[in-house]
Design a protein around this motif. Structure first.
Motif, PDB file in Angstrom:
ATOM      1  N   SER A 142     -14.736  31.169  20.897  1.00 27.48           N
ATOM      2  CA  SER A 142     -15.408  29.758  20.856  1.00 27.48           C
ATOM      3  C   SER A 142     -14.834  29.002  22.207  1.00 27.48           C
ATOM      4  CB  SER A 142     -15.061  28.882  19.741  1.00 27.48           C
ATOM      5  OG  SER A 142     -15.681  27.816  19.700  1.00 27.48           O
ATOM      6  N   THR A 143     -15.718  28.452  22.871  1.00 30.13           N
ATOM      7  CA  THR A 143     -15.226  27.560  24.158  1.00 30.13           C
ATOM      8  C   THR A 143     -15.679  26.027  24.150  1.00 30.13           C
ATOM      9  OG1 THR A 143     -17.111  28.287  25.226  1.00 30.13           O
ATOM     10  CG2 THR A 143     -15.130  29.687  25.346  1.00 30.13           C
ATOM     11  N   SER A 144     -15.180  25.139  24.988  1.00 31.85           N
ATOM     12  CA  SER A 144     -15.713  23.965  25.058  1.00 31.85           C
ATOM     13  C   SER A 144     -16.265  24.057  26.595  1.00 31.85           C
ATOM     14  CB  SER A 144     -14.497  22.979  25.121  1.00 31.85           C
ATOM     15  OG  SER A 144     -13.652  23.205  26.411  1.00 31.85           O
ATOM     16  N   GLY A 145     -16.986  22.864  26.651  1.00 34.66           N
ATOM     17  CA  GLY A 145     -18.018  22.928  28.099  1.00 34.66           C
ATOM     18  C   GLY A 145     -19.357  23.059  27.841  1.00 34.66           C
TER      19      GLY A 145
ATOM     20  N   ASP B  26     -21.032  27.571  24.616  1.00 41.03           N
ATOM     21  CA  ASP B  26     -20.289  27.557  23.240  1.00 41.03           C
ATOM     22  C   ASP B  26     -19.407  28.810  22.944  1.00 41.03           C
ATOM     23  OD1 ASP B  26     -21.754  25.236  22.142  1.00 41.03           O
ATOM     24  OD2 ASP B  26     -23.614  26.333  22.381  1.00 41.03           O
TER      25      ASP B  26
ATOM     26  N   ARG C 258     -24.813  29.807  25.224  1.00 44.09           N
ATOM     27  CA  ARG C 258     -25.127  28.386  24.676  1.00 44.09           C
ATOM     28  C   ARG C 258     -26.104  28.699  23.655  1.00 44.09           C
ATOM     29  NH1 ARG C 258     -27.539  24.933  28.795  1.00 44.09           N
ATOM     30  NH2 ARG C 258     -25.538  24.780  29.566  1.00 44.09           N
TER      31      ARG C 258
END
Length: 78
Positions: free
Chosen positions: A33-36, A39, A9
């Motif tokens: 890169s991720t969602s939720g 990051d 994060r």
């Protein structure tokens, strides 16, 4: 070698800076890169005989802009 996945994060607005610094250090084999809640997701191979916590702390976790991490150890590939 041991394999761990590290979710990261970042400070708001710093995700790209953090990602670039991680990639420049050549510590991770893959970086997404991720969602939720987090990051970034990093795939990291820990060299044989290295302590996982020490390796990650000295090679990755000192990057400015990282607020929180979650490390997942792996045991067996199917």
């Amino acid at each position: 070698m041991s394999l761990v996945f590290v979710q990261i994060r970042c400070t708001p607005g710093k995700t790209y800076d953090v990602a670039n610094e991680i990639w420049d250090r050549e510590v991770v084999s893959e970086l997404y890169s991720t969602s939720g809640d987090f990051d970034l997701l990093a795939k990291v191979y820990i060299p044989e005989g290295q302590d996982v916590g020490h390796f990650l702390a000295s090679k990755l976790f000192d990057i400015a802009g990282i607020q929180q991490t979650l490390t997942t150890m792996t045991f067996k590939a199917f």
